[in-house]
Scaffold this active site. Structure first.
Site, mmCIF file in Angstrom:
data_model
loop_
_atom_site.group_PDB
_atom_site.id
_atom_site.type_symbol
_atom_site.label_atom_id
_atom_site.label_comp_id
_atom_site.label_asym_id
_atom_site.label_seq_id
_atom_site.Cartn_x
_atom_site.Cartn_y
_atom_site.Cartn_z
ATOM 1 N N LYS A 51 64.745 34.598 -10.921
ATOM 2 C CA LYS A 51 64.343 33.199 -10.698
ATOM 3 C C LYS A 51 65.559 32.274 -10.827
ATOM 4 O O LYS A 51 65.745 31.352 -10.037
ATOM 5 C CB LYS A 51 63.238 32.794 -11.690
ATOM 6 C CG LYS A 51 61.898 33.459 -11.371
ATOM 7 C CD LYS A 51 60.868 33.289 -12.480
ATOM 8 C CE LYS A 51 59.642 34.144 -12.194
ATOM 9 N NZ LYS A 51 58.633 34.118 -13.273
ATOM 10 N N GLN A 95 57.525 32.220 -19.373
ATOM 11 C CA GLN A 95 57.399 33.549 -18.781
ATOM 12 C C GLN A 95 56.372 34.380 -19.562
ATOM 13 O O GLN A 95 56.436 34.473 -20.781
ATOM 14 C CB GLN A 95 58.781 34.241 -18.797
ATOM 15 C CG GLN A 95 58.807 35.598 -18.144
ATOM 16 C CD GLN A 95 58.592 35.553 -16.635
ATOM 17 O OE1 GLN A 95 59.069 34.659 -15.941
ATOM 18 N NE2 GLN A 95 57.846 36.514 -16.112
ATOM 19 N N ASP A 118 54.192 26.901 -12.469
ATOM 20 C CA ASP A 118 53.525 28.196 -12.304
ATOM 21 C C ASP A 118 52.068 27.988 -11.890
ATOM 22 O O ASP A 118 51.368 28.950 -11.565
ATOM 23 C CB ASP A 118 53.571 28.988 -13.620
ATOM 24 C CG ASP A 118 54.563 30.140 -13.560
ATOM 25 O OD1 ASP A 118 55.038 30.448 -12.451
ATOM 26 O OD2 ASP A 118 54.860 30.722 -14.615
#
Ligand code: NAP
Length: 305
Positions: A51, A95, A118
């Site tokens: 990422k 994460q 997200d």
């Protein structure tokens, strides 16, 4: 035909780079993403590094905030609140997975939905369901973009989704069954949506019969070779979301990891029957990462508007 996620993701990164270069040229600050990672899960570390690399490629400023696995839930919550209030950060992600002693739902729910790139906060999910402007979670957004760029229509089609997780199964099912007029920002084809969707899971009876009636099958189960050729009708479109590590003698050796990545589809035997199919790797995975970049730019545009 192979649905080449790697190629499409590179195209989208090019488009994003052009947009961010223009922002820079106009003298404005560039979008900024923060990635919070807890512990040293090797798969998570790989995802985070990918990422960060993707952000650098398009000109998004990205910072990694790493904590040891022993961090308390309270300290992590404080970090989330700090990032919510940091005016220089347009979006951030935590994460997953988190260590067992931390309640993921509590952490995700604390994220300001406008910075939730997200798309996993209850607010964003609820807004998406209601067709309100929202940030869509990365994998469903990536799948939808891939279908759109290959001009695969979903109207009136029977879509079977295998898997009912909050990050893949539920949101992609909901997006594809929506009326197109409820389309959300960033959608590139008005024709997406209007599908008839069946969601399957581990308690579904006779998965094979259901799959045989599908025009499009999206598999997100985490089971290698779950979808076999006898479950697929001729000319179906197959989207393989699964990422599974399987040991492979050929992958062993100095400097190699001894495993390879496979999806949930028996690709070798399903591909000849499918009109379109995603490979693993190189299908949904790259689309997921590029969707995070698109979501970050979307959050930036909202933030700086
Ligand atoms: P998850 O939370 O574990 O959910 C898996 C779902 O599949 C569950 O709903 C489960 O049913 C269902 N399932 C499992 N075995 C099944 C079977 N034999 N028959 C029918 N349904 C079955 O997984 P996830 O987070 O959605 O991820 C799924 C896979 O996609 C994993 O391999 C993951 O690594 C991969 N993934 C890839 C990307 C990408 O960017 N390519 C992104 C996210 C995830 P129950 O609900 O009944 O348990």
């Amino acid at each position: 035909m192979i649905l080449d996620g790697k190629k499409i993701a590179a195209e989208i990164r090019g488009e994003l780079r052009t947009e961010i270069d223009a922002i820079k040229a106009s003298g404005q600050r560039v979008p900024k993403l923060a990635i919070v990672i807890v512990g040293h899960n090797p798969a998570s570390e790989t995802y985070v590094n990918n990422k960060l690399k993707a952000c650098a490629e398009v000109g998004i400023e990205a910072v990694k905030i790493a904590y040891e696995a022993e961090i308390t839930e309270q300290t992590l919550l404080s970090e989330v609140h700090r990032l919510n209030n940091d005016e220089t950060i347009d979006g951030f992600i935590v994460q997953l997975p988190l260590p067992d002693h931390i309640n993921e739902t509590r952490i995700l729910s604390a994220i300001d939905y406008r910075k939730d790139v997200d798309g996993l906060t209850p607010e964003n999910v609820g807004r998406t369901v209601q067709g309100l402007p929202s940030i869509i979670s990365a994998t469903p957004r990536g799948i939808r973009e891939l279908l759109a760029r290959y001009q695969i229509q979903t109207e009136g089609k029977h879509v079977v989704v295998i898997g009912r997780s909050n990050i893949v199964g539920k949101p992609i099912a909901m997006l594809l069954m929506q009326r197109p007029y409820l389309s959300l920002p960033g959608m590139s084809a008005a024709s997406l949506g209007d599908a008839t969707v069946t969601i399957c899971h581990s308690k579904t009876r006779d998965l094979k019969s259901i799959c045989l009636t599908a025009d499009i099958i999206i598999v997100a189960a985490g089971c290698p070779k779950l979808l076999t050729a006898d479950m697929v009708k001729e000319g179906a479109t197959i989207i393989d979301v699964g990422i599974n590590r399987v040991m492979d003698e050929r992958a062993k050796g100095e400097g190699t990891k001894g495993y390879r990545l496979v999806g949930d589809v028996d690709f070798e035997h399903v591909a000849p029957k499918a009109a379109y199919i995603t490979p693993v790797p190189g299908g949904v995975g790259p689309m997921t990462i590029v969707s995070l970049l698109q979501n970050t730019l979307q959050a930036y545009n909202e933030h700086t508007r």
